[in-house]
Scaffold this motif. Structure first.
Motif, PDB file in Angstrom:
ATOM      1  N   ARG A  89       0.822  -1.204   0.000  1.00 16.31           N
ATOM      2  CA  ARG A  89       0.000   0.000   0.000  1.00 16.31           C
ATOM      3  C   ARG A  89       0.863   1.265   0.000  1.00 16.31           C
ATOM      4  O   ARG A  89       0.627   2.194  -0.760  1.00 16.31           O
ATOM      5  N   LEU A  90       1.872   1.265   0.872  1.00 16.13           N
ATOM      6  CA  LEU A  90       2.710   2.466   0.963  1.00 16.13           C
ATOM      7  C   LEU A  90       3.810   2.431  -0.092  1.00 16.13           C
ATOM      8  O   LEU A  90       4.453   1.407  -0.295  1.00 16.13           O
TER       9      LEU A  90
ATOM     10  N   LYS B  75       9.716   4.918   0.627  1.00 16.05           N
ATOM     11  CA  LYS B  75       9.960   6.273   1.133  1.00 16.05           C
ATOM     12  C   LYS B  75      11.432   6.576   1.322  1.00 16.05           C
ATOM     13  O   LYS B  75      11.911   7.624   0.940  1.00 16.05           O
TER      14      LYS B  75
ATOM     15  N   PRO C 222      -6.796  14.216 -10.771  1.00 11.97           N
ATOM     16  CA  PRO C 222      -6.005  13.868  -9.604  1.00 11.97           C
ATOM     17  C   PRO C 222      -5.728  12.365  -9.545  1.00 11.97           C
ATOM     18  O   PRO C 222      -6.461  11.579 -10.138  1.00 11.97           O
ATOM     19  N   ALA C 223      -4.670  12.001  -8.844  1.00 12.25           N
ATOM     20  CA  ALA C 223      -4.346  10.590  -8.659  1.00 12.25           C
ATOM     21  C   ALA C 223      -5.019  10.099  -7.383  1.00 12.25           C
ATOM     22  O   ALA C 223      -4.916  10.743  -6.347  1.00 12.25           O
ATOM     23  N   TRP C 224      -5.716   8.985  -7.469  1.00 16.56           N
ATOM     24  CA  TRP C 224      -6.378   8.408  -6.299  1.00 16.56           C
ATOM     25  C   TRP C 224      -5.511   7.320  -5.697  1.00 16.56           C
ATOM     26  O   TRP C 224      -4.985   6.474  -6.419  1.00 16.56           O
ATOM     27  N   LYS C 225      -5.422   7.336  -4.373  1.00 14.22           N
ATOM     28  CA  LYS C 225      -4.679   6.296  -3.630  1.00 14.22           C
ATOM     29  C   LYS C 225      -3.292   6.078  -4.223  1.00 14.22           C
ATOM     30  O   LYS C 225      -2.809   4.950  -4.280  1.00 14.22           O
ATOM     31  N   GLN C 226      -2.692   7.131  -4.713  1.00 15.56           N
ATOM     32  CA  GLN C 226      -1.361   7.051  -5.312  1.00 15.56           C
ATOM     33  C   GLN C 226      -1.293   6.036  -6.437  1.00 15.56           C
ATOM     34  O   GLN C 226      -0.299   5.361  -6.618  1.00 15.56           O
TER      35      GLN C 226
ATOM     36  N   VAL D  87     -12.281   9.817   2.024  1.00 17.10           N
ATOM     37  CA  VAL D  87     -11.428  10.245   0.931  1.00 17.10           C
ATOM     38  C   VAL D  87     -10.856  11.616   1.287  1.00 17.10           C
ATOM     39  O   VAL D  87     -11.609  12.552   1.544  1.00 17.10           O
TER      40      VAL D  87
ATOM     41  N   SER E 218       1.980  12.519   2.704  1.00 13.31           N
ATOM     42  CA  SER E 218       2.585  11.319   3.296  1.00 13.31           C
ATOM     43  C   SER E 218       1.760  10.845   4.482  1.00 13.31           C
ATOM     44  O   SER E 218       1.561   9.647   4.671  1.00 13.31           O
TER      45      SER E 218
ATOM     46  N   VAL F 137      -1.520  11.283   5.096  1.00 14.20           N
ATOM     47  CA  VAL F 137      -2.789  10.663   4.686  1.00 14.20           C
ATOM     48  C   VAL F 137      -2.539   9.273   4.122  1.00 14.20           C
ATOM     49  O   VAL F 137      -3.284   8.332   4.394  1.00 14.20           O
ATOM     50  N   ALA F 138      -1.438   9.135   3.340  1.00 12.32           N
ATOM     51  CA  ALA F 138      -1.133   7.829   2.749  1.00 12.32           C
ATOM     52  C   ALA F 138      -0.917   6.776   3.825  1.00 12.32           C
ATOM     53  O   ALA F 138      -1.207   5.601   3.619  1.00 12.32           O
ATOM     54  N   SER F 139      -0.429   7.202   4.997  1.00 12.07           N
ATOM     55  CA  SER F 139      -0.135   6.225   6.045  1.00 12.07           C
ATOM     56  C   SER F 139      -1.341   5.973   6.947  1.00 12.07           C
ATOM     57  O   SER F 139      -1.302   5.076   7.776  1.00 12.07           O
ATOM     58  N   THR F 140      -2.430   6.773   6.819  1.00 12.18           N
ATOM     59  CA  THR F 140      -3.644   6.451   7.568  1.00 12.18           C
ATOM     60  C   THR F 140      -4.508   5.543   6.700  1.00 12.18           C
ATOM     61  O   THR F 140      -4.131   5.191   5.600  1.00 12.18           O
ATOM     62  N   GLY F 141      -5.685   5.207   7.202  1.00 13.27           N
ATOM     63  CA  GLY F 141      -6.556   4.321   6.430  1.00 13.27           C
ATOM     64  C   GLY F 141      -7.312   5.041   5.326  1.00 13.27           C
ATOM     65  O   GLY F 141      -7.999   4.426   4.530  1.00 13.27           O
ATOM     66  N   ALA F 142      -7.179   6.371   5.259  1.00 14.82           N
ATOM     67  CA  ALA F 142      -7.976   7.145   4.312  1.00 14.82           C
ATOM     68  C   ALA F 142      -7.484   6.960   2.879  1.00 14.82           C
ATOM     69  O   ALA F 142      -6.348   6.568   2.652  1.00 14.82           O
ATOM     70  N   THR F 143      -8.357   7.259   1.932  1.00 13.84           N
ATOM     71  CA  THR F 143      -7.991   7.231   0.524  1.00 13.84           C
ATOM     72  C   THR F 143      -7.385   8.575   0.154  1.00 13.84           C
ATOM     73  O   THR F 143      -8.045   9.602   0.260  1.00 13.84           O
ATOM     74  N   LEU F 144      -6.135   8.557  -0.284  1.00 16.56           N
ATOM     75  CA  LEU F 144      -5.449   9.815  -0.606  1.00 16.56           C
ATOM     76  C   LEU F 144      -5.723  10.216  -2.050  1.00 16.56           C
ATOM     77  O   LEU F 144      -5.613   9.422  -2.965  1.00 16.56           O
ATOM     78  N   VAL F 145      -6.113  11.488  -2.219  1.00 11.91           N
ATOM     79  CA  VAL F 145      -6.242  12.042  -3.567  1.00 11.91           C
ATOM     80  C   VAL F 145      -5.307  13.243  -3.641  1.00 11.91           C
ATOM     81  O   VAL F 145      -5.392  14.149  -2.820  1.00 11.91           O
ATOM     82  N   GLU F 146      -4.410  13.233  -4.626  1.00 14.37           N
ATOM     83  CA  GLU F 146      -3.387  14.276  -4.671  1.00 14.37           C
ATOM     84  C   GLU F 146      -3.661  15.295  -5.767  1.00 14.37           C
ATOM     85  O   GLU F 146      -4.017  14.941  -6.879  1.00 14.37           O
ATOM     86  N   PHE F 147      -3.484  16.555  -5.435  1.00 12.68           N
ATOM     87  CA  PHE F 147      -3.635  17.623  -6.412  1.00 12.68           C
ATOM     88  C   PHE F 147      -2.330  18.413  -6.482  1.00 12.68           C
ATOM     89  O   PHE F 147      -1.570  18.451  -5.519  1.00 12.68           O
TER      90      PHE F 147
ATOM     91  N   VAL G 255     -14.032  15.061  -2.796  1.00 16.93           N
ATOM     92  CA  VAL G 255     -13.406  14.387  -1.667  1.00 16.93           C
ATOM     93  C   VAL G 255     -14.154  14.794  -0.400  1.00 16.93           C
ATOM     94  O   VAL G 255     -14.884  15.773  -0.392  1.00 16.93           O
TER      95      VAL G 255
END
Lengths: 279, 292, 240
Positions: A20-21, A24, A208-212, C126, C137, C139-149, C164
Motif C-alpha cells: 500500500r505504501l 519512502k 487527480p491521482a487516487w490512492k497514489q 477520501v 505522506s 494521509v497515505a499512512s492512515t486508512g484514508a484514501t489519498l487524492v493528490e492535487f 473528496v
C-alpha cells in the motif's frame, strides 16, 4: 529489499494491488523501474481504449466532413477544428472542470435514476474522464487524416466500383474504406504514437491521482520528489516510452502489411516512420 | 492603473472588474502572451536550423555522422516532450555551468558534486547571482527556446529528410549532367525545390509547436498558463481583489486565444502553399498554370 | 591558439566580475497565503516576504526573490538556481537528508482537516492533499484514501465540489478559508506534523546557514518575530 521482492510488491501498484505504501527511504533503482513500469499500465490502457473507440468515431467524422449536406459537414468541421486547434493540456483542464460541475448542473441527472447519477461521478476519475477526452482528441486528429485519405482515393477505383454496380454501404465497405485506410495508415501510425505520448498529461493537468495510483510520469514525479534527483526517474520513463514506441511501430506495421497484401511486392508502400504530428 | 482603483474594497460591479483586470498582476498576464509569441517567433527558425542540420547529417555518406543524425531524430521523437522538458533543462543548465567552471576557475579544488549539491565557483554561475532578476528571466527564456528547438528540430529534421528524398531524382541528375558538382546541386537545385514538399509537414509542425506552449511553465518561464492558474485560483481577503475560483474562465479565454491563433496560422499557411506551388512540377503547380 | 583566446577571455571575465557573495536569491512558491503569495501587483508578498527582508537587513545581505514550482523547488536549490527556500517548508527527516535547514522561524504548524460536514470520517474517507507535502505522506499512512492535487487551491476546490470528503493542510492556510466560507468547517483536533518551518539551504552552504541562524535568533530575542507572526496569523500568539 531485493529486486524480486520489490517486483512482487509494486508490479501492480498502479492498479492498487500489492504494497500500500510507496517506498519512502533508501529508494533503489529497482523500485523505480518496477513502479514506473507499473504506471505504464495506465498509459497503455488510456491509449488502447481511446485509439480503439476513436478509430470508428474518426471514420464517421471523416465521412461527415466529406459529405455534401452542410448539417453533417459543419458540425464535423467544427469538432475537428476545436480539438485540433487547442492544446490537450487545456482540454484536460476544461473537461475536468466541466465533469466536476456535472452532478450539480441539472436535476435531470438525479431524476434519471441512481445509475446515471453515479456515473457522472466517475467522470471526474481519470479512468473514465481522461479516456473520454483522449478519445475525442484522437478522433479529431484521425478524422483529419482519414478525410485527407478519402479525398485522395484514386478516381479510377470509384469509377470501377460504379461500373460493377456497387452502391451504398456495400461500396463503402468493399472499396472506399479499405482504400482510405491503406492511404491513411502511415499518418495514422504517427497519430497512435503521439496519442500514446499524450497519455502522460493525464495526471499532470487536471485529473487527480487516487490512492497514489498513477501513470508512469506520476511515479517518476514521485521519485524525483522523494530522491530530489530528477536524473534517474525521468530517463527511466523516457526509456520505457522509446521501447513502447517501437512496439506500436511494429504492431501497426503488421496491420499495414495486411492492408497492402493484395498489391504486388514492389508496389507495396513501405510504412514511412515519419512522426510529424503531436498535439 | 486608474486613480480610483486605490481602494478596491469600496468598488463594485463594472468599476471593480475594470480595476481588477488592469492591476499589476493582470498586466504581467497580458505581457506573458507576448512572451509566448516571442518564443514561437524565435523557436521556429532555430528548430528549422536544427532540423536542417539533422536532415543533412542523416543523409551524410560518412557513417558516424549519419548515425548521429538518425540517433538524434529517433531518440528525441520516441520520448514524450513533457518527460524531456522535466529533466533536460536542469541538465542543460548544469552542463553550461560545469563548462564555465572548468574554463573560469581551474584552481577550484572542491568537488563540483557534493552529495546532492551541484556547486560551481560563484564566477561560473550562469547567470551570476548578482545579476538582476531580468537577466535570470532572459536566461531561463533562452534555455526554454533551446530545449524547444531541440525537440522540434528532431521533428523538422524528419520532415526535411523526407522532403529532400521527395525531390524528383531526374532534377538532380539533370543538374549533374549540366556539370554541377554535389555541393552546387544541393544548394541550387535540391534546397530550393524541397520546400514545397516540406511545407505540409512544417505547417503541421508549426501547429504542434503552438500547442506545446502550455508546457512552457515546466521550463521555468512564467507563461500564460502559469498566470491563468495563478490569477484564477480562489483568493481570500488577504488579496486586494478577493474572488472565488475563476480558473474556468481564464482557461476558456486561453482556449479562445489558441483557437484564434490556429485559425490565423491556417490561413497564412494556405497562402504560402499557393505561393510556393507556383511554377513547381507538382499537381498543384500544374493546376495554377492552367488557371492563369 | 583557440585555447589561448579562451583563457584570456576567462581571465577578463573573472577580473571584471569580482563577484560579491552578498546577493542571496530567495526561492519561494508564491501560492501559499499567508506564508507567501503573489500580490495584486505581481510581487511576492506575505509573512515570509516580510520575514525574509528583515532577516536580510539584519544579516546585511542583498536579497532577491524568485518563485519556483513546488514540485521542483528542492532540485532547483541543489542545482544552485537560488540559494534559499523560504516557502513554508516544514523541517522533516526526509528533506533534512538532502538539504539543510536553519532553526525554525515558525513553530510546528498544526495541520487540520477541513470538510463540508462535522461527521466526516477522516481516517476511512477520501482525503485530499497537495502532492509532495508532509500532509500527503500522512494521509497515505492512515486508512484514508489519498487524492493528490498539484496546487493547494485544487485541494480545497475538491472539497467544495464534493469530490473528496476532506482536505488536510496547514492550519494557517485553511483557517481563513474555512472562516470565509460558511460551507467549510475545521473538523477534529490539530494534527502535529514536522518540526517547525525553517529556511532550506544547500548542505554545502554552512556559512549562509550560520548567518541566517544568527539573524533568526536576534529576531526571536527582541520579539520582532512574534510581532510579525501575530500580524500575519490572526489569533495566534507569538510563541518565541
Amino acid at each position: 529489499m531485493s529486486c524480486w521482492e520489490s517486483f512482487q510488491a509494486y508490479a501492480l501498484r498502479s492498479l492498487g494491488l500489492g504494497e500500500r505504501l510507496l517506498p519512502k527511504a533508501d529508494i533503489t533503482v529497482c523500485e523505480q523501474v518496477v513502479l514506473i513500469g507499473s504506471g505504464l499500465i495506465w498509459n497503455v490502457y488510456f491509449a488502447a481504449i481511446a485509439l480503439l473507440l476513436g478509430f470508428f468515431f474518426a471514420t464517421a467524422l471523416a465521412m461527415a466532413k466529406n459529405a455534401q449536406n452542410p448539417w453533417l459537414r459543419k458540425p464535423a468541421e467544427w469538432f475537428i477544428f476545436v480539438f485540433r486547434g487547442s492544446p490537450l493540456f487545456i482540454q484536460f483542464f476544461l473537461a475536468y472542470e466541466a465533469f466536476v460541475l456535472l452532478p450539480k448542473a441539472g436535476i435531470e441527472f438525479s431524476l434519471l435514476g441512481i445509475e446515471f447519477g453515479a456515473s457522472t461521478r466517475w467522470l471526474t476519475r481519470a479512468w473514465l474522464g481522461a479516456t473520454i477526452v483522449l478519445f475525442l482528441n484522437t478522433s479529431a486528429y484521425a478524422a483529419e487524416i482519414f478525410y485527407g485519405a478519402l479525398r485522395s482515393i484514386p478516381k479510377g477505383d470509384l469509377e470501377a466500383a460504379d461500373a460493377y454496380g456497387l452502391t451504398g454501404l456495400h461500396r463503402f465497405r468493399r472499396i472506399v474504406w479499405p482504400t482510405m485506410l491503406r492511404l491513411a495508415w502511415p499518418a495514422y501510425t504517427n497519430e497512435a504514437i503521439f496519442l500514446f505520448h499524450a497519455t502522460t498529461l493525464v495526471f499532470f493537468s487536471g485529473f487527480p491521482a487516487w490512492k497514489q495510483m498513477g501513470d508512469a510520469l506520476y511515479y517518476a514525479n514521485y521519485f524525483a520528489d522523494k530522491t530530489f534527483n530528477p536524473f534517474v526517474p525521468y530517463p527511466i520513463v523516457a526509456g520505457f516510452f522509446v521501447l513502447m514506441t517501437l512496439v506500436i511501430i511494429s504492431l501497426f506495421g503488421m496491420i499495414n502489411k495486411r492492408l497492402n497484401r493484395h498489391l504486388p511486392k514492389q508496389k507495396r508502400r513501405k510504412i514511412a516512420l515519419r512522426l510529424n504530428l503531436i498535439r | 492603473m486608474f486613480a480610483h482603483c486605490a481602494d478596491p474594497s469600496t468598488l463594485e460591479g463594472f468599476a471593480w472588474l475594470a480595476c481588477y483586470l488592469t492591476n499589476g498582476k493582470h498586466m504581467l498576464f497580458y505581457g506573458s502572451f507576448g512572451t509566448v509569441l516571442l518564443l514561437l517567433a524565435i523557436t521556429a527558425p532555430v528548430s528549422l536550423a536544427f532540423g536542417f542540420a539533422g536532415a543533412v547529417a542523416s543523409r551524410s555518406h560518412i557513417p558516424p555522422v549519419a548515425w548521429i543524425g538518425k540517433l538524434y531524430t529517433s531518440i528525441v521523437r520516441g520520448v514524450p516532450d513533457i518527460v524531456f522538458f522535466l529533466f533536460f533543462v536542469i541538465a542543460l543548465d548544469q552542463g553550461i555551468e560545469w563548462l564555465r567552471h572548468q574554463a573560469i576557475c581551474p584552481d577550484w579544488t572542491e568537488p563540483v558534486r557534493q552529495g546532492n549539491d551541484f556547486v560551481v565557483c560563484p564566477e561560473a554561475k550562469m547567470p551570476l547571482s548578482t545579476a538582476p532578476q531580468s537577466i535570470h528571466e532572459i536566461y531561463n527564456f533562452t534555455l526554454a527556446v533551446f530545449t524547444f528547438a531541440i525537440v522540434f528540430g528532431a521533428f523538422a529534421a524528419n520532415v526535411l529528410y523526407g522532403a529532400m528524398n521527395a525531390v524528383p531524382r531526374p532534377q538532380l541528375e539533370t543538374a549533374h549532367a549540366y556539370g554541377m558538382n554535389d555541393r552546387q546541386t544541393f544548394w541550387r537545385i535540391l534546397v530550393p525545390q524541397m520546400w514545397v514538399y516540406a511545407l505540409p509537414g512544417l505547417g503541421n509542425l508549426w501547429m504542434i509547436l503552438i500547442k506545446a506552449t502550455p508546457l512552457l511553465f515546466l521550463l521555468g518561464v512564467q507563461d500564460i498558463v502559469y498566470w491563468a492558474r495563478e490569477l484564477g485560483g480562489s483568493k481570500t481577503a488577504i488579496y486586494a481583489y478577493p474572488h472565488p475560483d475563476w480558473r474556468l474562465y481564464y482557461f476558456l479565454f486561453l482556449l479562445v486565444f489558441y483557437l484564434a491563433f490556429t485559425r490565423v496560422s491556417e490561413v497564412v499557411l494556405e497562402r504560402i502553399t499557393r505561393k510556393l506551388s507556383h511554377g513547381q512540377a507538382t499537381a498543384a503547380g500544374e493546376a495554377m498554370r492552367r488557371e492563369a | 591558439m583557440n585555447k589561448l583566446i579562451l583563457s584570456t577571455a576567462a581571465l577578463a571575465l573573472s577580473a571584471g566580475f569580482a563577484v560579491a557573495q552578498d546577493v542571496v536569491r530567495m526561492g519561494t512558491e508564491g501560492a501559499y497565503p499567508p506564508y507567501n503569495f503573489i500580490n495584486d501587483n505581481g510581487e511576492v508578498d506575505g509573512f515570509e516576504r516580510e520575514l525574509g527582508d528583515e532577516l536580510c537587513t539584519r544579516a546585511e545581505l542583498t536579497c532577491e526573490w524568485v518563485t519556483n514550482d513546488w514540485d521542483s523547488i528542492i532540485p532547483n536549490l541543489t542545482s544552485g538556481n537560488y540559494d534559499t527556500i523560504i516557502a513554508g517548508m516544514s523541517i522533516t527527516e526526509e528533506r533534512d537528508e538532502v538539504i539543510d535547514f536553519t532553526e525554525a522561524y515558525f513553530p510546528p504548524d498544526p495541520s487540520v482537516y477541513v470538510a463540508m460536514a462535522e461527521d466526516v470520517d477522516v481516517a476511512g474517507g477520501v482525503v485530499a492533499a497537495q502532492t509532495g507535502t508532509i500532509q500527503a505522506s500522512h494521509v497515505a499512512s492512515t486508512g484514508a484514501t489519498l487524492v493528490e492535487f498539484a496546487t493547494p487551491d485544487e485541494t480545497v476546490a475538491a472539497v467544495r465540489n464534493g469530490e473528496v470528503d476532506a482536505v488536510l493542510a496547514d492550519k494557517a492556510f485553511l483557517e481563513p478559508i474555512a472562516n470565509e466560507d460558511a460551507d467549510l468547517m475545521i473538523i477534529g483536533d490539530d494534527v502535529m506534523l514536522g518540526s517547525g518551518i525553517g529556511i532550506g539551504l544547500r548542505e554545502s552552504d554552512a556559512e549562509l546557514k550560520a548567518t541566517f541562524d544568527t539573524a533568526i535568533q536576534s529576531m526571536k530575542a527582541d520579539g520582532s518575530l512574534n510581532t510579525l507572526i501575530e500580524k500575519w496569523f490572526e489569533g495566534m500568539t507569538g510563541p518565541y
